[in-house]
Design a protein around this motif. Structure first.
Motif, PDB file in Angstrom:
ATOM      1  N   GLN A 355       1.040  -1.146  -0.034  1.00 18.24           N
ATOM      2  CA  GLN A 355      -0.033   0.130   0.026  1.00 18.24           C
ATOM      3  C   GLN A 355       1.051   1.600  -0.291  1.00 18.24           C
ATOM      4  N   ALA A 356       2.169   1.067   0.771  1.00 21.20           N
ATOM      5  CA  ALA A 356       2.684   2.388   0.496  1.00 21.20           C
ATOM      6  C   ALA A 356       3.238   2.646  -0.470  1.00 21.20           C
ATOM      7  N   ARG A 357       3.897   1.754  -1.223  1.00 23.96           N
ATOM      8  CA  ARG A 357       4.458   1.754  -2.419  1.00 23.96           C
ATOM      9  C   ARG A 357       4.061   2.260  -3.772  1.00 23.96           C
ATOM     10  N   ALA A 358       2.595   1.596  -3.168  1.00 21.71           N
ATOM     11  CA  ALA A 358       1.518   1.916  -3.929  1.00 21.71           C
ATOM     12  C   ALA A 358       1.147   3.245  -4.170  1.00 21.71           C
ATOM     13  N   ARG A 359       1.427   3.825  -3.280  1.00 20.37           N
ATOM     14  CA  ARG A 359       0.869   5.129  -2.773  1.00 20.37           C
ATOM     15  C   ARG A 359       1.738   6.435  -3.154  1.00 20.37           C
ATOM     16  N   GLU A 360       2.816   5.765  -2.812  1.00 20.78           N
ATOM     17  CA  GLU A 360       4.565   6.731  -3.148  1.00 20.78           C
ATOM     18  C   GLU A 360       4.221   6.555  -4.359  1.00 20.78           C
ATOM     19  N   GLU A 361       3.884   6.294  -5.417  1.00 23.43           N
ATOM     20  CA  GLU A 361       4.035   5.925  -6.675  1.00 23.43           C
ATOM     21  C   GLU A 361       3.724   7.080  -7.181  1.00 23.43           C
ATOM     22  N   VAL A 362       2.539   6.499  -6.502  1.00 28.29           N
ATOM     23  CA  VAL A 362       0.590   7.746  -7.150  1.00 28.29           C
ATOM     24  C   VAL A 362       1.296   8.902  -6.911  1.00 28.29           C
ATOM     25  N   LEU A 363       1.818   9.578  -6.143  1.00 24.79           N
ATOM     26  CA  LEU A 363       1.792  10.630  -5.529  1.00 24.79           C
ATOM     27  C   LEU A 363       3.663  11.099  -6.047  1.00 24.79           C
ATOM     28  N   GLN A 364       4.121  10.284  -6.537  1.00 28.34           N
ATOM     29  CA  GLN A 364       5.157  10.876  -7.206  1.00 28.34           C
ATOM     30  C   GLN A 364       4.640  10.785  -8.593  1.00 28.34           C
ATOM     31  N   THR A 365       3.790  10.785 -10.084  1.00 29.13           N
ATOM     32  CA  THR A 365       3.150  10.412 -10.869  1.00 29.13           C
ATOM     33  C   THR A 365       2.328  11.951 -10.493  1.00 29.13           C
ATOM     34  N   PHE A 366       1.619  12.336  -9.610  1.00 26.28           N
ATOM     35  CA  PHE A 366       0.295  13.245  -9.545  1.00 26.28           C
ATOM     36  C   PHE A 366       0.426  14.111  -8.240  1.00 26.28           C
ATOM     37  N   GLY A 367       1.203  14.093  -7.317  1.00 23.95           N
ATOM     38  CA  GLY A 367       1.212  14.486  -6.432  1.00 23.95           C
ATOM     39  C   GLY A 367      -0.187  14.644  -5.895  1.00 23.95           C
ATOM     40  N   ASN A 368      -1.006  15.818  -5.899  1.00 24.11           N
ATOM     41  CA  ASN A 368      -2.208  16.056  -5.171  1.00 24.11           C
ATOM     42  C   ASN A 368      -3.398  15.986  -6.195  1.00 24.11           C
ATOM     43  N   ASN A 369      -2.574  16.180  -8.056  1.00 23.07           N
ATOM     44  CA  ASN A 369      -3.683  16.551  -8.715  1.00 23.07           C
ATOM     45  C   ASN A 369      -4.421  15.664  -9.226  1.00 23.07           C
ATOM     46  N   VAL A 370      -5.401  15.646  -9.764  1.00 25.94           N
ATOM     47  CA  VAL A 370      -6.374  14.832 -10.027  1.00 25.94           C
ATOM     48  C   VAL A 370      -5.650  13.428 -11.192  1.00 25.94           C
ATOM     49  N   GLY A 375      -0.685   9.400 -16.944  1.00 30.12           N
ATOM     50  CA  GLY A 375      -0.042   9.042 -15.780  1.00 30.12           C
ATOM     51  C   GLY A 375      -0.492   7.788 -15.618  1.00 30.12           C
ATOM     52  N   LEU A 376      -1.558   7.898 -15.546  1.00 31.99           N
ATOM     53  CA  LEU A 376      -2.412   6.158 -15.007  1.00 31.99           C
ATOM     54  C   LEU A 376      -1.643   5.026 -15.615  1.00 31.99           C
ATOM     55  N   ASN A 377      -1.710   5.116 -17.523  1.00 37.71           N
ATOM     56  CA  ASN A 377      -0.964   4.642 -18.166  1.00 37.71           C
ATOM     57  C   ASN A 377       0.327   4.233 -17.463  1.00 37.71           C
ATOM     58  N   HIS A 378       0.960   5.458 -17.227  1.00 34.59           N
ATOM     59  CA  HIS A 378       2.863   4.954 -16.778  1.00 34.59           C
ATOM     60  C   HIS A 378       2.763   4.298 -14.928  1.00 34.59           C
ATOM     61  N   LEU A 379       1.846   4.386 -14.663  1.00 37.84           N
ATOM     62  CA  LEU A 379       1.841   3.850 -13.185  1.00 37.84           C
ATOM     63  C   LEU A 379       2.188   1.997 -13.473  1.00 37.84           C
ATOM     64  N   LYS A 380       3.196   1.473 -12.570  1.00 41.67           N
ATOM     65  CA  LYS A 380       3.866  -0.031 -12.776  1.00 41.67           C
ATOM     66  C   LYS A 380       3.203  -0.130 -11.696  1.00 41.67           C
ATOM     67  N   LEU A 485      -8.177   3.800  -7.496  1.00 47.39           N
ATOM     68  CA  LEU A 485      -7.127   3.038  -5.899  1.00 47.39           C
ATOM     69  C   LEU A 485      -5.898   4.493  -6.339  1.00 47.39           C
ATOM     70  N   SER A 486      -5.610   5.394  -7.345  1.00 48.51           N
ATOM     71  CA  SER A 486      -5.399   6.680  -7.338  1.00 48.51           C
ATOM     72  C   SER A 486      -5.167   7.804  -6.215  1.00 48.51           C
ATOM     73  N   MET A 487      -7.116   7.734  -6.591  1.00 48.85           N
ATOM     74  CA  MET A 487      -7.734   8.657  -5.917  1.00 48.85           C
ATOM     75  C   MET A 487      -8.084   8.477  -4.113  1.00 48.85           C
ATOM     76  N   ILE A 488      -7.805   7.016  -4.297  1.00 44.15           N
ATOM     77  CA  ILE A 488      -7.789   6.872  -2.854  1.00 44.15           C
ATOM     78  C   ILE A 488      -7.119   6.828  -1.694  1.00 44.15           C
ATOM     79  N   LEU A 489      -5.716   6.715  -2.400  1.00 41.76           N
ATOM     80  CA  LEU A 489      -4.679   6.526  -2.447  1.00 41.76           C
ATOM     81  C   LEU A 489      -3.476   8.032  -1.655  1.00 41.76           C
ATOM     82  N   GLN A 490      -3.979   9.014  -2.705  1.00 40.77           N
ATOM     83  CA  GLN A 490      -4.148  10.180  -2.137  1.00 40.77           C
ATOM     84  C   GLN A 490      -4.509  10.658  -0.921  1.00 40.77           C
ATOM     85  N   ARG A 491      -5.955  10.373  -0.932  1.00 39.28           N
ATOM     86  CA  ARG A 491      -6.132  10.992   0.312  1.00 39.28           C
ATOM     87  C   ARG A 491      -6.842  10.215   1.870  1.00 39.28           C
TER      88      ARG A 491
END
Length: 523
Positions: A355-370, A375-380, A485-491
């Motif tokens: 969960q932490a690894r996924a959140r880190e990737e999401v925040l690095q890719t989008f920050g707090n932006n939508v 970006g979604l296509n590059h979430l490995k 999942l990205s929007m959930i992990l951001q919040r």
């Protein structure tokens, strides 16, 4: 004399019909099943002995009822004895491949990936299994068509899920996710944490996404359609659990009357929406960028092309066929994505490191932006997690095909016509020869170098099917899941509630029987 002769002829004809019918009935319920059983055993295939008329259905029903009475102790990804107790028992007794009986109909279970790929690729010989008309009502449209009609519908629907069209639907994904997250924010507002049933929330989310994506500004009507479809689906599941008798759907029983009333209401709502769109298109208005608009535009182009080429038999979809495809958008799109998301949240609750690894990737890719499409296509990391969830908790644990027309070979096995062939995805995805000794464990890293590497070159992963009939909505479902999942992990961060009960249950789709109680923490 003439009267006696006519009577004698009539009696003779009736006797012939009765005797012929009796012979056919005896052949169907006894002689043919026993011949097929002998034929299978001569080929070295093991299985159960045929029991008159009921086959293995009585055992299936009683074992399933007992299995669902108790949840799994603790938390385990090994749940086959609960979701498919009969298959679990037979696999332990007979091995990976075996035969059983659905009444007088033979069913062969095949777990070899190469044979699964062969059956999925050879769609002329191995067609979609149809054993109860209720299933055709539950899953209408493209998934039940064969041959030329399937090819025509597939061609018309393809543009709906083109990547450029999918990008236009991201606002629908975003708006629906935002509504759910805002509700979750209210739950954690006072103390910074709170409990939700993620299963209920995610079911509502994916229904809302489909409503918005399918009907755009008319999504409120889409939500009403979904409510009616949900009731019809629940009613269908009850009807499917009873023994099917040919013709019973025409009887005026309370269930049949309610089913038909729901169907009429759904058709009326969809017909109204479709006719309104048709009028807009004929008036020269721009085609709306939702599923219905793109589908109707593609259908209109197909009709115009057919008329121009004087190929009337290839005209596009009828009004009723468009209605059926809209129903399919709901039932297939909503269920599969909500199930993928709920098991993802459950497994990430158990595996906080991922969960932490996924959140880190999401925040690095989008920050707090939508999240955006690129970006979604590059979430490995997120992609490997979703693949691993699909492996351990596939939305449909068993796929099937049927060779209806003639005896057919599948690999070295000769299969009589009228045999249902089932492919237990659960077993394939737990095969240690393919996945290794850790096949029962949640290890997303196995997909870090792609699917082929994860399966040691066996191509034994079919989350969206295989061959010509591979799910047309795969990209739609994965994009929706990544966005949510990205929007959930951001919040939020999240964990399983002490009240969570691990009880996977397969009722067409693999669901958490007692919901998914999750504790949210504001991140």
């Amino acid at each position: 004399m003439e009267t006696v002769t006519a009577s004698s002829i009539l009696i003779s004809v009736v006797c012939i019909f009765v005797v012929t019918g009796f012979i056919k009935a005896v052949n169907w319920v006894w002689l043919r099943p026993k011949r097929i059983e002998k034929w299978f055993r001569q080929q070295g295939l093991t299985g159960t002995s045929y029991q008159f008329l009921v086959g293995d259905m009585k055992d299936y029903s009683s074992m399933r009822t007992r299995a669902l009475e108790n949840p799994i102790n603790g938390f385990s990804n090994d749940y086959s004895s609960r979701v498919d107790p009969l298959g679990h028992h037979h696999a332990g007794k007979f091995g990976k491949d075996y035969f059983v009986w659905a009444g007088p109909m033979p069913m062969v279970s095949i777990s070899k990936p190469e044979l699964i790929r062969e059956a999925f690729t050879n769609m002329q010989e191995f067609q979609k299994a149809k054993f109860n008309p209720v299933m055709d009502k539950l899953f209408p449209g493209l998934v039940r068509y064969e041959g030329e009609k399937w090819a025509k519908h597939r061609k018309i629907i393809n543009p709906v899920f083109h990547v450029e069209k999918l990008k236009l639907m991201l606002p629908a994904f975003r708006d629906s996710c935002s509504e759910m997250i805002n509700k979750w924010d209210m739950v954690v507002a006072e103390t910074g944490s709170g409990e939700v049933d993620a299963w209920l929330s995610l079911t509502k989310l994916t229904a809302d996404v489909i409503s918005r994506a399918a009907f755009g500004s008319s999504y409120e009507k889409g939500q009403r359609i979904f409510e009616l479809l949900k009731e019809q689906t629940d009613l269908s599941l009850v009807m499917l659990q009873s023994l099917y008798i040919p013709g019973q759907s025409y009887l005026p029983t309370p269930r049949n009357r309610r089913f038909r009333k729901l169907e009429d209401q759904i058709n009326d709502l969809l017909c109204s929406l479709i006719n309104k769109r048709k009028e807009e298109i004929e008036a020269g208005e721009a085609v709306k960028s939702d599923l219905l608009g793109i589908l109707m535009d593609s259908n209109l182009k197909e009709i115009q092309q057919a008329v121009g080429n004087n190929k009337n038999k290839h005209l596009g979809m009828s009004l009723q066929e468009v209605i059926e495809e809209c129903k399919l958008f709901y039932l297939a799109g909503q269920e599969t994505t909500s199930i993928l998301l709920v098991w993802t949240m459950i497994l990430l609750s158990k595996h906080q490191d991922w969960q932490a690894r996924a959140r880190e990737e999401v925040l690095q890719t989008f920050g707090n932006n939508v999240p955006d499409f690129e970006g979604l296509n590059h979430l490995k990391t997120v992609t490997t997690i979703l693949y691993e969830v699909l492996r351990l908790y596939p939305p449909i644990i068993q796929l099937s095909r049927m060779n209806k027309q003639k005896d057919t070979n599948l690999g070295a096995l000769s299969i009589p016509s009228g045999t249902m062939i089932t492919f237990p995805m659960y077993s394939v995805y737990r095969d240690i020869e393919i996945w290794g000794d850790d096949a029962q464990e949640f290890k997303p890293e196995r997909f870090s170098e792609g699917i082929s590497k994860a399966t040691k070159g066996n191509n034994a992963f079919f989350p969206f099917g295989w061959g010509p009939r591979i799910c047309i909505g795969e990209r739609f479902a994965m994009t929706e899941a990544k966005m949510a999942l990205s929007m959930i992990l951001q919040r939020f961060s999240f964990e399983l509630s002490p009240s969570y009960v691990h009880a996977p249950m397969s009722v067409i789709f693999l669901q958490p029987q007692h919901g998914a109680k999750i504790i949210l923490h504001r991140f």
